[in-house]
Design a protein around this motif. Structure first.
Motif, PDB file in Angstrom:
ATOM      1  N   ILE A  79       0.855  -1.198   0.000  1.00 42.64           N
ATOM      2  CA  ILE A  79       0.000   0.000   0.000  1.00 42.64           C
ATOM      3  C   ILE A  79       0.885   1.240   0.000  1.00 42.64           C
ATOM      4  O   ILE A  79       1.784   1.375   0.844  1.00 42.64           O
ATOM      5  CB  ILE A  79      -0.918   0.018   1.243  1.00 42.64           C
ATOM      6  N   GLU A  80       0.642   2.141  -0.924  1.00 45.13           N
ATOM      7  CA  GLU A  80       1.356   3.416  -0.968  1.00 45.13           C
ATOM      8  C   GLU A  80       0.516   4.460  -0.236  1.00 45.13           C
ATOM      9  O   GLU A  80      -0.570   4.830  -0.702  1.00 45.13           O
ATOM     10  CB  GLU A  80       1.605   3.842  -2.407  1.00 45.13           C
ATOM     11  N   ASP A  81       1.033   4.911   0.891  1.00 50.50           N
ATOM     12  CA  ASP A  81       0.267   5.817   1.739  1.00 50.50           C
ATOM     13  C   ASP A  81      -0.073   7.112   1.006  1.00 50.50           C
ATOM     14  O   ASP A  81       0.805   7.782   0.451  1.00 50.50           O
ATOM     15  CB  ASP A  81       1.066   6.134   3.005  1.00 50.50           C
ATOM     16  N   GLY A  82      -1.368   7.442   1.005  1.00 47.28           N
ATOM     17  CA  GLY A  82      -1.827   8.650   0.349  1.00 47.28           C
ATOM     18  C   GLY A  82      -1.954   8.543  -1.154  1.00 47.28           C
ATOM     19  O   GLY A  82      -2.406   9.489  -1.806  1.00 47.28           O
ATOM     20  N   ILE A  83      -1.568   7.404  -1.716  1.00 47.37           N
ATOM     21  CA  ILE A  83      -1.631   7.196  -3.164  1.00 47.37           C
ATOM     22  C   ILE A  83      -2.592   6.067  -3.510  1.00 47.37           C
ATOM     23  O   ILE A  83      -3.481   6.227  -4.348  1.00 47.37           O
ATOM     24  CB  ILE A  83      -0.230   6.912  -3.735  1.00 47.37           C
ATOM     25  N   THR A  84      -2.418   4.916  -2.857  1.00 52.10           N
ATOM     26  CA  THR A  84      -3.335   3.789  -3.111  1.00 52.10           C
ATOM     27  C   THR A  84      -4.074   3.358  -1.845  1.00 52.10           C
ATOM     28  O   THR A  84      -4.815   2.390  -1.865  1.00 52.10           O
ATOM     29  CB  THR A  84      -2.584   2.576  -3.683  1.00 52.10           C
ATOM     30  N   GLY A  85      -3.852   4.058  -0.740  1.00 52.34           N
ATOM     31  CA  GLY A  85      -4.512   3.724   0.510  1.00 52.34           C
ATOM     32  C   GLY A  85      -4.003   4.616   1.622  1.00 52.34           C
ATOM     33  O   GLY A  85      -3.318   5.623   1.373  1.00 52.34           O
ATOM     34  N   PHE A  86      -4.311   4.238   2.872  1.00 55.31           N
ATOM     35  CA  PHE A  86      -3.964   5.054   4.029  1.00 55.31           C
ATOM     36  C   PHE A  86      -3.336   4.154   5.091  1.00 55.31           C
ATOM     37  O   PHE A  86      -3.967   3.196   5.541  1.00 55.31           O
ATOM     38  CB  PHE A  86      -5.208   5.750   4.584  1.00 55.31           C
ATOM     39  N   LEU A  87      -2.114   4.457   5.473  1.00 47.98           N
ATOM     40  CA  LEU A  87      -1.397   3.664   6.462  1.00 47.98           C
ATOM     41  C   LEU A  87      -1.242   4.448   7.759  1.00 47.98           C
ATOM     42  O   LEU A  87      -1.121   5.673   7.745  1.00 47.98           O
ATOM     43  CB  LEU A  87      -0.013   3.288   5.935  1.00 47.98           C
ATOM     44  N   PHE A  88      -1.260   3.730   8.878  1.00 42.78           N
ATOM     45  CA  PHE A  88      -0.970   4.346  10.168  1.00 42.78           C
ATOM     46  C   PHE A  88       0.049   3.494  10.903  1.00 42.78           C
ATOM     47  O   PHE A  88       0.065   2.269  10.786  1.00 42.78           O
ATOM     48  CB  PHE A  88      -2.239   4.529  11.002  1.00 42.78           C
ATOM     49  N   LYS A  89       0.954   4.135  11.628  1.00 42.55           N
ATOM     50  CA  LYS A  89       2.056   3.448  12.294  1.00 42.55           C
ATOM     51  C   LYS A  89       1.732   3.070  13.725  1.00 42.55           C
ATOM     52  O   LYS A  89       2.060   1.989  14.183  1.00 42.55           O
ATOM     53  CB  LYS A  89       3.306   4.321  12.250  1.00 42.55           C
ATOM     54  N   ASP A  90       1.105   3.993  14.469  1.00 40.84           N
ATOM     55  CA  ASP A  90       0.800   3.782  15.882  1.00 40.84           C
ATOM     56  C   ASP A  90      -0.409   2.870  16.028  1.00 40.84           C
ATOM     57  O   ASP A  90      -1.531   3.246  15.683  1.00 40.84           O
ATOM     58  CB  ASP A  90       0.530   5.137  16.547  1.00 40.84           C
TER      59      ASP A  90
END
Length: 505
Positions: A436-447
């Protein structure tokens, strides 16, 4: 049998063999590979391993001579019908002797079927009975599978064929390289970890029944915290270890994700004997041609996606809405972070969103999700169980896929979702971070917390409010390629390296 040794939930459906196009291997140049698995999606599937076992061997056939070894479960034998016997395999200690069958699928993939009715011809899944309890003799059942793989590698069972390399998958086949080592046989082996949390742990008192030498019960062998671990045996004795994403290969060398085996895995990494290879998905995941969908669509025509969204809302009893539709297609287990999804539901609904959930797993989570649907009628819909058609329409009709997994060795749902224009909202871990590319193909979170998850959810809702951004992200997601052929090429490179390093044949 310890809880960590089984796959706890069923999520899957049979996949027609014709789904994967295959071709004959390239003459005599291809290596002979025995792919050993406890499930294959053509006939019996519990999780992602079934998909991999159906797709990867077929992709590998373009370069190598691949045959698959699988236990002769009742469900498989009903589908296959008569399986011709090609040889007999001797028993060992409490492991019974059995016949070895061989048959070809419609597209020409050769299957070796371990014909042992007293172990495999039963109602239930490969790992649990009809009540969901582990089979009491799972150690015998899967030690027999590992021994059969070792037998075939030694030229037994089928006198016309022996592999140059055996490719093992997860704990059920973990004893195969150990049996080879105890016989002094140098056949190269690859051990693929699909999920380190399931290790096949049994008591020390089972050593004799499984034909394991007492001398092997030590740190440099099969011993794990005073017990016997099938997966540790596979990792320790195999020539090379792979896992199903690059990030997960790094994560499992740490105490946080290593499940007690991080020390051994760090050693394998330092030796250059641990490799991460991302899984793929098959070509049927195409919204233009998928027959399960209510309407086809592509990246330039979104009408069909709206039709699928309407179909999903109707199927789950949701109200008509112009807000975002979030989907969960998952095994309903703690690993998948369903507790975070449950906690986030009130916020999503208040923001005008709706949620649909399908899957099966832990009874507590199933009940909590059903209670959630009752609390938010018309806004949350839950179907316990799995139907492939419904799941595909959920990917096609949803705007976002929720995957706050605590860990995710590879993950397939986020790949399916992107191909169908549904943007994953996911924890930055394992295969999710790799696909997943954050902000491009989806939304990732680290915490990994509710606050971290909700931050990603808010970002997705903001994107939904910007039609330009949403369309751009959907197009980027749908353009992603997750073809199996790349994975097959990576495995082929590892095969060549391992065979050369072992120095046989």
């Amino acid at each position: 049998m310890r809880d960590a040794s089984r796959r706890k939930a069923s999520l899957g459906a049979r996949v027609p063999p014709s789904r994967w196009a295959t071709s004959a291997p390239a003459g005599s140049r291809g290596r002979r590979i025995l792919f050993v698995t406890s499930e294959i999606a053509d006939y019996v599937k519990i999780g992602g391993l079934g998909d991999v076992s159906a797709a990867l061997p077929r992709a590998l056939r373009k370069q190598h001579h691949v045959r698959v070894l699988i236990p002769g479960y009742r469900e498989l034998l009903v589908s296959l019908g008569n399986v011709p016997v090609v040889g007999r395999l001797d028993g060992l200690s409490s492991l019974p002797a059995c016949n070895l069958g061989r048959i070809e699928t419609r597209d020409g993939l050769t299957l070796y079927v371990l014909l042992c009715p007293e172990l495999y011809d039963r109602e239930g899944s490969p790992y649990v009975d009809v009540n969901g309890a582990d089979w009491a003799d799972n150690d015998i059942r899967f030690a027999r599978l590992g021994l059969a793989a070792a037998d075939i590698a030694c030229g037994l069972g089928d006198p016309t064929w022996a592999p140059d390399l055996i490719h093992l998958n997860d704990w059920p086949s973990g004893l195969a390289p150990a049996y080879l080592a105890w016989r002094g046989r140098p056949t190269p082996s690859i051990m693929t970890i699909h999920n380190l949390a399931y290790q096949g742990v049994f008591g020390r008192d089972r050593l004799g029944a499984l034909g394991i030498p007492d001398a092997a019960f030590q740190m440099h062998g099969v011993e794990f915290c005073g017990d016997l671990s099938f997966l540790k045996a596979g990792i320790f004795y195999a020539s090379h270890v792979t896992t199903v994403s690059s990030t997960y290969a790094e994560e499992i060398t740490t105490p946080e994700f290593g499940c007690g085996l991080d020390g051994l895995l760090r050693t394998r990494a330092r030796e250059g004997r641990l490799t991460g290879i991302l899984n793929g998905i098959d070509e049927s995941w195409d919204p233009r041609t998928d027959p399960h969908l209510a309407s086809p669509f592509d990246a330039n025509d979104w009408k069909g996606k709206s039709v699928n969204a309407e179909e999903v809302r109707n199927a789950f009893g949701l109200a008509v809405s112009r807000g975002p539709l979030f989907a969960v297609v998952s095994r309903l287990v703690h690993q998948k972070g369903l507790d975070l999804t449950i906690q986030a539901t009130q916020t999503i609904v208040r923001q005008g969103g709706q949620i649909v959930v399908t899957g099966r797993g832990e009874g507590r989570l199933e009940a909590e999700l059903q209670n959630l649907a009752a609390r938010y009628p018309g806004q949350v819909g839950v179907k316990i169980g799995f139907d492939e058609g419904i799941a595909r329409r959920m990917f096609a009709g949803s705007d976002f896929l929720l995957m706050p997994s605590r860990f995710e060795p590879c993950g397939l749902s986020q790949m399916y979702a992107q191909r169908f224009g549904s943007l994953p909202v996911a924890h930055r871990t394992g295969g999710l971070a790799d696909t997943i590319e954050d902000g491009i193909t989806g939304f990732l979170f680290k915490d990994l917390s509710l606050a971290g998850f909700l931050n990603a959810v808010y970002r997705s809702i903001d994107a939904f409010g910007s039609r330009r951004q949403l369309k751009a992200m959907r197009r980027s997601a749908m353009a992603r390629s997750f073809e199996w052929q790349q994975s097959a090429s990576d495995y082929a490179a590892v095969y060549d390296c391992v065979v050369r390093s072992v120095g046989v044949r």
